[in-house]
Design an enzyme around this catalytic site. Structure first.
Site, PDB file in Angstrom:
ATOM      1  N   GLY A 145       0.821  -1.216   0.000  1.00 47.81           N
ATOM      2  CA  GLY A 145       0.000   0.000   0.000  1.00 47.81           C
ATOM      3  C   GLY A 145       0.850   1.259   0.000  1.00 47.81           C
ATOM      4  O   GLY A 145       2.078   1.199   0.122  1.00 47.81           O
TER       5      GLY A 145
ATOM      6  N   ASN B 201      -0.099 -15.259   3.922  1.00 52.51           N
ATOM      7  CA  ASN B 201      -0.664 -13.905   4.030  1.00 52.51           C
ATOM      8  C   ASN B 201      -2.188 -13.900   3.888  1.00 52.51           C
ATOM      9  O   ASN B 201      -2.889 -13.261   4.666  1.00 52.51           O
ATOM     10  CB  ASN B 201      -0.045 -13.007   2.960  1.00 52.51           C
ATOM     11  CG  ASN B 201      -0.416 -11.556   3.155  1.00 52.51           C
ATOM     12  OD1 ASN B 201      -0.225 -10.999   4.235  1.00 52.51           O
ATOM     13  ND2 ASN B 201      -0.962 -10.939   2.125  1.00 52.51           N
TER      14      ASN B 201
ATOM     15  N   TYR C 175      -3.955 -18.556  -5.567  1.00 50.88           N
ATOM     16  CA  TYR C 175      -4.628 -17.305  -5.180  1.00 50.88           C
ATOM     17  C   TYR C 175      -6.127 -17.545  -4.990  1.00 50.88           C
ATOM     18  O   TYR C 175      -6.705 -17.195  -3.953  1.00 50.88           O
ATOM     19  CB  TYR C 175      -4.384 -16.223  -6.233  1.00 50.88           C
ATOM     20  CG  TYR C 175      -5.224 -14.996  -6.029  1.00 50.88           C
ATOM     21  CD1 TYR C 175      -5.151 -14.284  -4.834  1.00 50.88           C
ATOM     22  CD2 TYR C 175      -6.112 -14.553  -7.015  1.00 50.88           C
ATOM     23  CE1 TYR C 175      -5.952 -13.159  -4.629  1.00 50.88           C
ATOM     24  CE2 TYR C 175      -6.900 -13.436  -6.817  1.00 50.88           C
ATOM     25  CZ  TYR C 175      -6.814 -12.739  -5.619  1.00 50.88           C
ATOM     26  OH  TYR C 175      -7.606 -11.639  -5.418  1.00 50.88           O
TER      27      TYR C 175
END
Ligand code: UFG
Length: 327
Positions: free
Chosen positions: A36, A91, A140
């Site tokens: 970010g 994550n 993913y």
């Protein structure tokens, strides 16, 4: 409402933060800034921290009297997930459980989750509705599906009210060009094409022209990032304890890679040379959303319906921020 936006310094998160603030919510962004951008967070709203830091998450939720959590913090590149699955499970799954457990410990039950069209894999029928079987074809997609399933269990057993919003291709930028898309390295089609128009790349490589589509290039459903933000706010208002909302967010219209490049030529006035390259591993030929459920249940309509209108906002952002947030 007092809302903790985890990953609020990222692309979709930062646009949602703007809208939450504009609508009078009290917002705190929790982000470790690994992907970010500090510059995308309104002044005084950022709390730097890791998703794995359960103690800090609990403290923040208690101190700020948080009533709802929106979770945008994730790795989201299909190819990378195939090469580094451990990073993705760590994550996107394990760290997300720290967040859920922190919420459970302090009694926060409202949760809005960024899910993805990648949970569907390569469906045989189009458009994709929420009833289409979820058969991810890459790590993913699996990581997001695992969390979706866990959320349903948390709703049932622990009284969470959750929304899993399955985005199609997030694109565009804020209408005032103050925030937009900035990934390093960039892998997404529209920003790469616009970098060609800015003279930062010599050409766009088209990843395959032998798909079973009209012009042979892949078709995607590009949904404007501000339209995603409005759907998040609508979902937040809809949350009830012990309930699960699962919604596709797209426009319902597909555009081929060639059509996207053509739209970019039209908006930028640049010839944008294109070179035909091989297919990119793992790319489904066609992904188009049936978003009628979100339209019906959230009373949500995408504002940006043409690809040109989406590209126009992205172009304004890239022109005013040719090096992204470091411009
Ligand atoms: N493409 C090119 N050249 C490029 C980049 C992309 O031809 O330089 C093509 C891709 O092959 C694909 C289309 O443009 O057909 C869109 O590619 P993006 O990388 O912009 O987006 P994806 O559809 O691959 O990815 C999106 C989200 C992911 C999500 C995935 C699920 O960005 O987070 O959809 O399928 F996982």
């Amino acid at each position: 409402m007092k809302v903790l936006v985890v990953g609020g310094a990222g692309y979709v998160g930062s646009h949602t933060v703007r809208l939450l603030l504009a609508q009078g919510h009290e917002v705190w962004v929790y982000d470790n800034l690994s992907l970010g951008h500090r510059e995308s967070v309104p002044a005084g709203r950022l709390i730097e921290g890791n998703l794995t830091d359960r103690a800090l998450l609990m403290q923040v939720m208690r101190d700020k009297e948080i009533e709802a959590v929106m979770h945008f913090a994730a790795y989201a590149l299909v190819g990378e997930s195939v090469q580094h699955p451990a990073m993705y499970y760590q994550n996107n799954v394990i760290a997300t459980f720290e967040l859920l457990e922190a919420m459970r410990a302090v009694g926060v039950w409202r949760f809005v989750f960024s899910s993805t069209t990648a949970t569907y894999g390569q469906p045989e029928t189009m458009p994709i509705s929420e009833d289409t079987p979820q058969n991810p074809i890459n790590p993913y997609g699996f990581t997001k599906l695992v969390v979706e399933r866990a959320l349903a269990d948390y709703a049932h057993a622990y009284g969470f009210g959750v929304a899993a919003l399955r985005y199609f291709n997030a694109s565009g930028a804020a209408s005032d060009a103050s925030i937009g898309e900035d990934h390093d390295p960039e892998s997404h089609l529209i920003p790469i094409v616009l970098q060609v128009a800015l003279g930062q790349r010599p050409h766009i490589s088209i990843f395959g022209t032998d798909y079973p589509t009209e012009d042979g290039t892949c078709i995607r459903d590009y949904i404007h990032v501000e339209d995603l933000a409005t759907a998040h706010l609508a979902a937040l208002q809809k949350l009830q304890p012990n309930s699960v909302l699962q919604m596709n967010l797209g426009t319902g219209v597909g555009h081929s890679v060639q059509q996207v490049i053509e739209a970019c030529r039209k908006i930028t006035g640049h010839p944008i040379p294109a070179v035909i390259g091989p297919r990119r591993a793992g790319d489904p030929a066609c992904l188009i959303a049936d978003s009628s459920k979100a339209q019906r249940e959230l009373n949500w309509r995408p504002k940006y319906v043409s690809i040109e209108s989406i590209v126009e906002t992205a172009w304004k952002w890239h022109q005013s921020h040719p090096r992204g947030y470091s411009s």
